[in-house]
Scaffold this active site. Structure first.
Site, PDB file in Angstrom:
ATOM      1  N   GLU A 166       0.820  -1.207   0.000  1.00  0.00           N
ATOM      2  CA  GLU A 166       0.000   0.000   0.000  1.00  0.00           C
ATOM      3  C   GLU A 166       0.860   1.265   0.000  1.00  0.00           C
ATOM      4  O   GLU A 166       0.543   2.241  -0.685  1.00  0.00           O
ATOM      5  CB  GLU A 166      -0.967   0.000   1.188  1.00  0.00           C
ATOM      6  CG  GLU A 166      -2.080  -1.025   1.072  1.00  0.00           C
ATOM      7  CD  GLU A 166      -3.166  -0.645   0.069  1.00  0.00           C
ATOM      8  OE1 GLU A 166      -3.210   0.515  -0.396  1.00  0.00           O
ATOM      9  OE2 GLU A 166      -3.989  -1.527  -0.252  1.00  0.00           O
TER      10      GLU A 166
ATOM     11  N   GLU B 164       0.435   3.808  -3.098  1.00  0.00           N
ATOM     12  CA  GLU B 164      -0.210   5.091  -2.828  1.00  0.00           C
ATOM     13  C   GLU B 164       0.740   6.270  -2.761  1.00  0.00           C
ATOM     14  O   GLU B 164       0.310   7.412  -2.923  1.00  0.00           O
ATOM     15  CB  GLU B 164      -1.024   5.003  -1.535  1.00  0.00           C
ATOM     16  CG  GLU B 164      -2.190   4.032  -1.660  1.00  0.00           C
ATOM     17  CD  GLU B 164      -3.025   3.920  -0.406  1.00  0.00           C
ATOM     18  OE1 GLU B 164      -2.677   4.537   0.628  1.00  0.00           O
ATOM     19  OE2 GLU B 164      -4.044   3.220  -0.452  1.00  0.00           O
TER      20      GLU B 164
ATOM     21  N   GLU C  99      -1.792  14.373  -3.602  1.00  0.00           N
ATOM     22  CA  GLU C  99      -0.553  14.973  -3.115  1.00  0.00           C
ATOM     23  C   GLU C  99       0.107  13.989  -2.166  1.00  0.00           C
ATOM     24  O   GLU C  99      -0.574  13.306  -1.401  1.00  0.00           O
ATOM     25  CB  GLU C  99      -0.896  16.282  -2.386  1.00  0.00           C
ATOM     26  CG  GLU C  99       0.245  17.189  -2.113  1.00  0.00           C
ATOM     27  CD  GLU C  99      -0.201  18.530  -1.512  1.00  0.00           C
ATOM     28  OE1 GLU C  99       0.695  19.295  -1.117  1.00  0.00           O
ATOM     29  OE2 GLU C  99      -1.424  18.804  -1.424  1.00  0.00           O
TER      30      GLU C  99
END
Length: 155
Positions: A64, A68, A121
């Site tokens: 993850e 991400e 972001e």
């Protein structure tokens, strides 16, 4: 997919699923924490998500983080376990998931910060700067547990 978090809210929908998940506090050599701004709610969050069949929870945390944020990590500890049955996530598709997550502590070992389809972001923050960032309460609790250095109560 949109998501709404409910914690200790008597108006929350009833949970209809329970999915093992991992989140990860990634801390660099200067003590900064890695956070991402989520697409689904615009809030700052730790990398994390549901565990896949065939992987362990630490492997989930590593995957993850990479997916991400673009950062490769090595798990070095556990921040805490989070399984409040009064904390649910309601998704647009009708799933209402009860919280069940292990939050790991990790250090970066490679990669570069990069946004994904789940983030707008990705940034490193000094720990003193995170108190004023918009976060859902569950993420804030994990970050505060890490900042305090105390193992949270089970629950």
């Amino acid at each position: 997919m949109g998501r709404r978090d409910y914690e200790n809210d008597p108006q929350a929908p009833q949970a209809n699923s329970l999915v093992p998940a991992a989140s990860v506090v990634v801390v660099d050599d200067t003590g900064r924490i890695l956070l991402q701004r989520r697409v689904d709610n615009g809030m700052w969050a730790l990398p994390g998500g549901a565990m896949n069949i065939g992987e362990s929870l630490p492997e989930c945390a590593v995957r993850e983080a990479r997916e991400e944020t673009g950062i490769d990590v090595e798990v070095v500890g556990i921040v805490g376990t989070y399984s409040n049955p009064r904390h649910v996530f309601a998704y647009d598709d009708g799933e209402v998931r009860q919280e069940f997550s292990i939050c790991f502590l990790a250090r970066p070992v490679g990669g570069q910060p990069a946004v994904s389809d789940e983030s707008t972001e990705v940034r490193w923050f000094d720990p003193s700067a995170v108190a004023d960032l918009p976060m859902v309460s569950g993420v804030r609790k994990r970050v505060d547990d890490w900042r305090s250095g105390a193992m949270p109560a089970l629950g």
